[in-house]
Structures are given as structure tokens and as C-alpha cells.
Design a protein around this motif. Structure first.
Motif, PDB file in Angstrom:
ATOM      1  N   TYR A 192       0.904  -1.279   0.045  1.00 39.40           N
ATOM      2  CA  TYR A 192      -0.004  -0.081  -0.085  1.00 39.40           C
ATOM      3  C   TYR A 192       0.794   1.309   0.030  1.00 39.40           C
ATOM      4  O   TYR A 192       0.488   2.343  -0.711  1.00 39.40           O
ATOM      5  CB  TYR A 192      -0.977  -0.059   1.213  1.00 39.40           C
ATOM      6  N   ASN A 195       2.768   1.807  -3.332  1.00 33.80           N
ATOM      7  CA  ASN A 195       1.660   2.287  -4.641  1.00 33.80           C
ATOM      8  C   ASN A 195       1.213   3.620  -4.318  1.00 33.80           C
ATOM      9  O   ASN A 195       1.000   4.316  -5.255  1.00 33.80           O
ATOM     10  CB  ASN A 195       0.713   1.270  -4.678  1.00 33.80           C
ATOM     11  N   ASN A 196       0.902   4.178  -2.879  1.00 32.65           N
ATOM     12  CA  ASN A 196       0.451   5.439  -2.793  1.00 32.65           C
ATOM     13  C   ASN A 196       1.604   6.426  -2.973  1.00 32.65           C
ATOM     14  O   ASN A 196       1.165   7.526  -3.272  1.00 32.65           O
ATOM     15  CB  ASN A 196      -0.126   5.488  -1.376  1.00 32.65           C
ATOM     16  N   CYS A 197       2.719   6.028  -2.682  1.00 34.38           N
ATOM     17  CA  CYS A 197       3.738   7.036  -2.909  1.00 34.38           C
ATOM     18  C   CYS A 197       4.072   7.407  -4.050  1.00 34.38           C
ATOM     19  O   CYS A 197       4.387   8.566  -4.545  1.00 34.38           O
ATOM     20  CB  CYS A 197       5.106   6.656  -2.191  1.00 34.38           C
ATOM     21  N   ASN A 199       1.765   7.404  -6.670  1.00 33.60           N
ATOM     22  CA  ASN A 199       0.490   7.976  -7.097  1.00 33.60           C
ATOM     23  C   ASN A 199       0.376   9.406  -6.498  1.00 33.60           C
ATOM     24  O   ASN A 199      -0.028  10.211  -6.912  1.00 33.60           O
ATOM     25  CB  ASN A 199      -0.638   6.984  -6.667  1.00 33.60           C
TER      26      ASN A 199
END
Length: 199
Positions: A192, A195-197, A199
Motif C-alpha cells: 500500500y 503504490n500510494n507514494c 501516485n
């Protein structure tokens, strides 16, 4: 290097004769060619470990039904060899001389698990269970319930670990920190946080 000193190996073999007589089963070693390889471990009814008393080479003996001629044969694989799909050409059927690669053995074990292993495993896709030790993707098959064998590094493992983010499965109960895998991921994903970094 050791094989360059054949006279030494012959002397060692001669000196081991009394000890070798005590073993019921002796196989010819694929490395030094002496009949001095003895059973040291039986991992499964189809997989037996042999160790040469002369050159100390360890090898696995796998009962295999040839994909070409359908004959039951015994494959001897030195544990120092890492099988790579479509790259290894040293395993030959003793009956029809056809080449046998890791994919052939993997397919045989995976396809015959219900009849050979009588497993009542869960919903894991056998072709996609990765090794928790060498990290080879899809290299493991289930021999018995929750007991896995890797065709790349020949490691045996009990149970699986599953990434909580991408659901990728690895053999071995403790080869992946499942609790933190959702946040940090596994060998095949960034979790998580990763992937968020991005985005």
C-alpha cells in the motif's frame, strides 16, 4: 577440482568398503562414478536424498513418469544444480533419451497431485506458489497437505505465507512478514505504501 585426483578418490573408496557393506541400498554417484551414494533422507515417497560417501555430493532421486515414452524412471539431480525451465539439458530419460527440464517435472508433479499425493489442499493455484527461500516464481508444488517442494533450489517447506496486499503466496510459514505485508508489500509488490507514494 576433486575429480582431477581420481587416485585419491579410488583410495578413499577402497577404504570405505567395510562401511559401504552396511548399507542396503547403494547407487552410482553421478559425479565420481563410484557405487558409493547411499540414502540419507526420504523426504517423500517420490523424493529421496542420497549422499556419496566418497566425494560427498548430495543428490535428489525423483521418481518420474517420462512425458515422452510414459516410462517410470528415476532422475538423479545433484543438489548443486539449479533447474531453470527450458535451460537445463543434462537430465535425459534412460529409456527414450528425451531431454527433461524443470517444467516437465513441475507439470508432472502438479498434474498428478490428486492421484499421487492424495492432497485435499485449499484453493491455491499450484502453478503459482513461489518459493519463500530462492524466491523463484511458480517453482513449488505441493507434495502433501501444506508440504511443498521447490524445483529451483530443492527446498522443502511447510505451510505458506501470503502477501496481504497482492495475495502472492510463498512456501514456508515464516518466510514473509504477513502482518506488515499489506503496508510494505512482498518480493513481487510494493504494498500500500509503495503504490500510494508513486501516485
Amino acid at each position: 577440482m576433486l575429480l582431477e585426483h581420481k587416485p585419491y578418490l579410488q583410495i578413499k573408496y577402497d577404504n570405505l568398503q567395510d562401511e559401504l557393506k552396511s548399507y542396503e541400498t547403494k547407487e552410482t554417484c553421478n559425479v565420481c562414478s563410484f557405487k558409493s551414494s547411499v540414502k540419507t533422507n526420504i523426504y517423500h515417497k517420490l523424493i529421496t536424498e542420497f549422499t556419496c560417501k566418497v566425494c560427498e555430493t548430495m543428490q535428489l532421486q525423483i521418481k518420474y513418469n517420462c512425458h515422452n515414452c510414459k516410462t517410470d524412471i528415476l532422475l538423479k539431480i545433484p543438489s548443486s544444480i539449479k533447474l531453470e525451465p527450458q535451460e537445463l539439458n543434462t537430465l535425459i530419460c534412460t529409456k527414450c533419451d528425451d531431454e527433461i527440464v524443470a517444467d516437465d517435472i513441475h507439470t508432472y508433479l502438479a498434474n498428478n497431485q490428486k492421484t499421487i499425493y492424495a492432497t485435499d489442499s485449499d484453493n491455491l493455484d499450484q502453478e503459482w506458489v513461489s518459493c519463500g527461500y530462492c524466491e523463484k516464481e511458480g517453482s513449488c508444488v505441493e507434495l502433501e497437505k501444506d508440504y511443498y517442494f521447490c524445483l529451483n533450489c530443492f527446498a522443502f517447506a511447510s505451510g505458506i505465507s501470503k502477501c496481504q496486499y497482492c495475495n502472492h503466496s510463498f512456501t514456508g510459514k515464516d518466510t514473509l512478514d504477513e502482518e506488515d505485508s499489506y503496508v510494505f508489500g512482498c518480493r513481487f509488490c510494493e504494498g500500500y505504501l509503495g503504490n500510494n507514494c508513486h501516485n
